[in-house]
Design an enzyme around this catalytic site. Structure first.
Site, mmCIF file in Angstrom:
data_model
loop_
_atom_site.group_PDB
_atom_site.id
_atom_site.type_symbol
_atom_site.label_atom_id
_atom_site.label_comp_id
_atom_site.label_asym_id
_atom_site.label_seq_id
_atom_site.Cartn_x
_atom_site.Cartn_y
_atom_site.Cartn_z
ATOM 1 N N ASP A 40 1.254 -1.139 -0.786
ATOM 2 C CA ASP A 40 -0.140 -0.033 0.062
ATOM 3 C C ASP A 40 0.869 1.174 -0.235
ATOM 4 O OD1 ASP A 40 -0.389 1.404 2.779
ATOM 5 O OD2 ASP A 40 0.327 -1.163 2.799
ATOM 6 N N CYS A 41 0.429 2.446 -0.331
ATOM 7 C CA CYS A 41 0.925 4.011 -0.706
ATOM 8 C C CYS A 41 1.946 3.717 1.016
ATOM 9 C CB CYS A 41 -0.134 4.463 -1.347
ATOM 10 S SG CYS A 41 -0.692 3.967 -3.389
ATOM 11 N N ASP A 42 1.113 4.331 1.844
ATOM 12 C CA ASP A 42 1.064 4.879 2.922
ATOM 13 C C ASP A 42 1.577 4.009 3.545
ATOM 14 O OD1 ASP A 42 -0.274 6.311 4.610
ATOM 15 O OD2 ASP A 42 -1.562 6.200 5.564
ATOM 16 N N ASP A 43 2.172 2.656 3.323
ATOM 17 C CA ASP A 43 3.280 2.125 4.192
ATOM 18 C C ASP A 43 4.568 2.212 3.166
ATOM 19 O OD1 ASP A 43 2.187 0.198 6.812
ATOM 20 O OD2 ASP A 43 0.467 -0.291 5.341
ATOM 21 N N GLU A 76 5.438 5.783 4.378
ATOM 22 C CA GLU A 76 6.130 6.317 5.379
ATOM 23 C C GLU A 76 7.868 5.665 5.565
ATOM 24 O OE1 GLU A 76 5.847 7.800 7.955
ATOM 25 O OE2 GLU A 76 3.869 8.649 6.952
#
Length: 684
Positions: free
Chosen positions: A400-403, A406
């Site tokens: 996923d883009c969020d992980d 980060e």
């Protein structure tokens, strides 16, 4: 090492949860207020104490009673009602029951029909007397919430399996969806990643319609009152009615008999899809509900409980169990990559050189978690090569883009400080950047798992009432990606970041905030957006100047945060704000939301100097620091009284136990940096 959350940071019991909810605002330290440096140092020690031996973190991820109910029903489905865990699950359900009689999606929230019906059924199966005060109160609460008919469609599937809801009253979920080509407007690829993982097993279940005989009914939960009508436009009403009609037509065709060859092909494709994805990760989709559905689907397909496919899903479900004295509950999934990236970022924010050695193991762990599979994302991505990171330990089909953002932020900040890992770091960073660029949506933003998954019309399909049918761009995910790309060397003038800036500016609401999809709510979205726009402004300044409209947006967001601060110096926003816009920015203060607001204010001040509100910003930050210091526990930790995480808005909410550990540390470190006059650089 993979496993359940450690008792060092897990909530101890259902009784403790109840006491915490009723207590005065969070338990403060018995010590006199520490200095800022001492507050930070003891918080660092607490965070390092939560670190696993191999360098990663994995905090508890808490949600409501629905998982305990579904898990108990799964044991009934498997003819294992005598498993001792069933009794412990029912004890947890009793402890979670509200004084009003029902069960809710989050502490302090309204009674939810789906949770309450499932819990009532489990307790009735456990032998609880329907005439007892607790069960009578539960029954009244369910009726007041709309009765069993008000449950979500996917909850009614479980009820139908146990014969307490007729299959004929469910919306059609035909497996021929698996055969629809990608050019067809409605096909599997147009649904969000989490919907696909939940739905494909349900397609199998729909065909076989398994039936578990129970000596129980839910007739007493039926009501003649119509469920509350959803307010829709004329066009939405037309399409919703059309989809209901199509569902009825499909069921009529099925009653006569479906085309057998298509049915066999579609079931085979669904089976192949499930098997492929469980072999590429730790459980289907990496989350509880999909794994439960997979177990039931495999049993429908004739797999014995002893088969490796079934055993693998049951084993993964067991890793989500948390058992403490007096408590047995489930996590919806595990969050090691997310927790590790955020915890590492907090330690880097403290900028203590002596901790660099500790970061080597964490870096190695993160590099080992890089996704190497070509997953579902490939169908619409602008890139071919795999890369990125997932949320869980192993979920190769669903990075996923969020992980990924980060983790890339951490990799960028460790540049030149990684020793023998530097070559691996650089290669992983390059792949992660490329993967993220391939996932940018045409509107300039980024979604969580998918690209171009934004057909609003599909949210009107009858079985889409879990409020997560699509995965459009969101300001919070997009902001994280922007900051990561800037930190990794892209410049504000680069075309992807120009488009991203336009997207973020267009998402700001009239009063100044940005909505948050994965955290509650506008405090979360505003922090993330202010940070990204601040990074863009800083980088633009380093290159010779930035646009004024970015500065104006930052000022409006900053002023909204100042207005939202509570009298106690903290910030809070209830999850009710997803259902009621009047609750925007309103709620009891929490450590994590206070930290988000502080980080947003600091980022905006560092990038767009405060003028008229300079004194207000200083005073607000000072009060927020005092709030965090007063509520820090003796061991250096904080605990959020209210939940601040989001699964599906209006349907599933979360409490990340790590949020109250690493976010306050990051906020205090940012405040100290600001107080010392050492602004962050454009790539920090």
């Amino acid at each position: 090492m993979k496993g359940t959350a450690s008792s060092a940071w897990c909530l101890r019991s259902a009784q403790r949860r109840d006491e915490e909810l009723r207590a005065e605002p969070e338990i403060a330290s018995s010590l006199r207020p520490r200095s800022l440096d001492a507050t930070i140092e003891v918080a660092v020690r607490n965070l390092l104490g939560c670190r696993r031996e191999d360098g990663h973190w994995c905090f508890e991820l808490e949600t409501d009673s629905i998982l305990e109910s579904i898990y108990a029903l799964l044991f009934h489905f498997l003819d294992r009602a005598d498993d001792p865990r069933v009794a412990r699950l029912c004890a947890s359900l009793r402890a979670r029951q509200l004084d009003s009689g029902g069960w809710t999606t989050y502490p302090g929230g309204p009674v939810d029909a789906s949770r309450s019906v499932l819990a009532y059924l489990c307790l009735k199966l456990a032998g609880d007397d329907p005439r007892s005060p607790a069960m009578a109160a539960a029954r009244r609460a369910v009726i007041a919430a709309g009765g069993v008919g008000a449950c979500h469609s996917w909850i009614k599937v479980y009820l139908a399996i146990f014969g307490v809801w007729p299959w004929r009253r469910l919306p059609a979920m035909v497996p021929e969806i698996m055969l629809l080509p990608r050019w067809f407007y409605f096909n599997l690829g147009e649904m969000s990643a989490w919907t696909r993982a939940m739905l494909v097993p349900l397609l199998v279940i729909w065909v076989y319609r398994p039936q578990v005989a129970l000596d129980a009914t839910l007739d007493e939960l039926e009501t003649d009152s119509a469920p509350a009508r959803v307010r829709r436009t004329l066009v939405e009403r037309f399409w919703a009615g059309t989809f209901v009609g199509i569902s009825g037509l499909i069921k009529a065709v099925e009653a006569v008999g479906p085309f057998p060859r298509w049915r066999r092909r579609s079931l085979a494709e669904a089976e192949r899809w499930i098997v492929e994805r469980i072999e590429g990760g730790d459980g289907l989709g990496g989350f509880f509900l999909a794994m439960v559905n997979a177990v039931i689907a495999f049993r429908c397909l004739g797999y014995e409980e002893s088969h490796p496919f079934v055993r693998s899903q049951l084993r993964e479900l067991e890793t989500l169990e948390i058992e403490e004295p007096g408590e047995f509950c489930l996590q919806p999934c595990l969050s090691p990559v997310w927790d590790t990236a955020l915890a590492a970022a907090a330690l880097l924010d403290v900028d203590a050189d002596e901790r660099e050695g500790r970061m080597q193991e964490t870096l190695a762990w993160l590099l080992d978690q890089e996704v190497a599979l070509v997953g579902d994302w490939r169908a619409k991505s602008l890139r071919d090569a795999p890369g990125g990171w997932c949320f869980e330990y192993r979920n190769g089909f669903f990075p996923d883009c969020d992980d990924t953002a980060e983790v890339l932020g951490v990799l960028a900040r460790l540049r030149g400080r990684t020793g023998t890992l530097e070559a691996r770091r650089q290669a992983a960073q390059a792949r992660g950047i490329d993967w993220l660029l391939g996932m940018q949506n045409p509107d300039g933003g980024w979604a969580a798992f998918d690209r171009c998954c934004d057909k609003e019309l599909l949210t009107l399909i009858p079985f889409a009432d879990h409020n997560a049918m699509i995965d459009p761009s969101t300001p919070d995910v997009s902001s994280g990606v922007v900051s990561a790309l800037l930190a990794s060397g892209l410049r504000p003038a680069d075309e992807p970041l120009v488009r991203a800036a336009e997207y973020l500016l267009g998402q700001q609401e009239a009063e100044g905030p940005w909505p948050g999809r994965w955290g509650a709510n506008r405090i979360y979205g505003t922090w993330r957006s202010l940070t990204a726009l601040g990074d863009l402004a800083l980088a633009s300044a380093a290159l010779g100047g930035g646009p004024e409209h970015v500065a104006g947006a930052c000022r409006r967001g900053r002023r909204w945060l100042l207005r939202a601060q509570n009298e106690d110096g903290g910030w809070g926003e209830s999850l009710r704000s997803y259902a009621d816009a009047r609750a925007s920015g309103v709620g009891g203060s929490t450590a994590s939301q206070t930290a988000w607001a502080m980080l947003g204010l600091v980022a905006s001040v560092e990038s767009v100097p405060a003028t008229a509100e300079a004194g207000s910003v200083r005073a607000a930050l000072g009060r927020a620091v005092a709030f965090l210091q007063e509520r820090q526990r003796n061991d250096g930790s904080w605990r959020d009284r209210w939940w601040t995480g989001v699964g599906f808005p209006k349907v599933l909410y979360l409490r990340y136990h790590g949020y109250a550990q690493y976010f306050p540390l990051r906020a205090l470190a940012a405040y100290r940096r600001l107080a010392r006059g050492s602004n962050r650089g454009p790539t920090e």
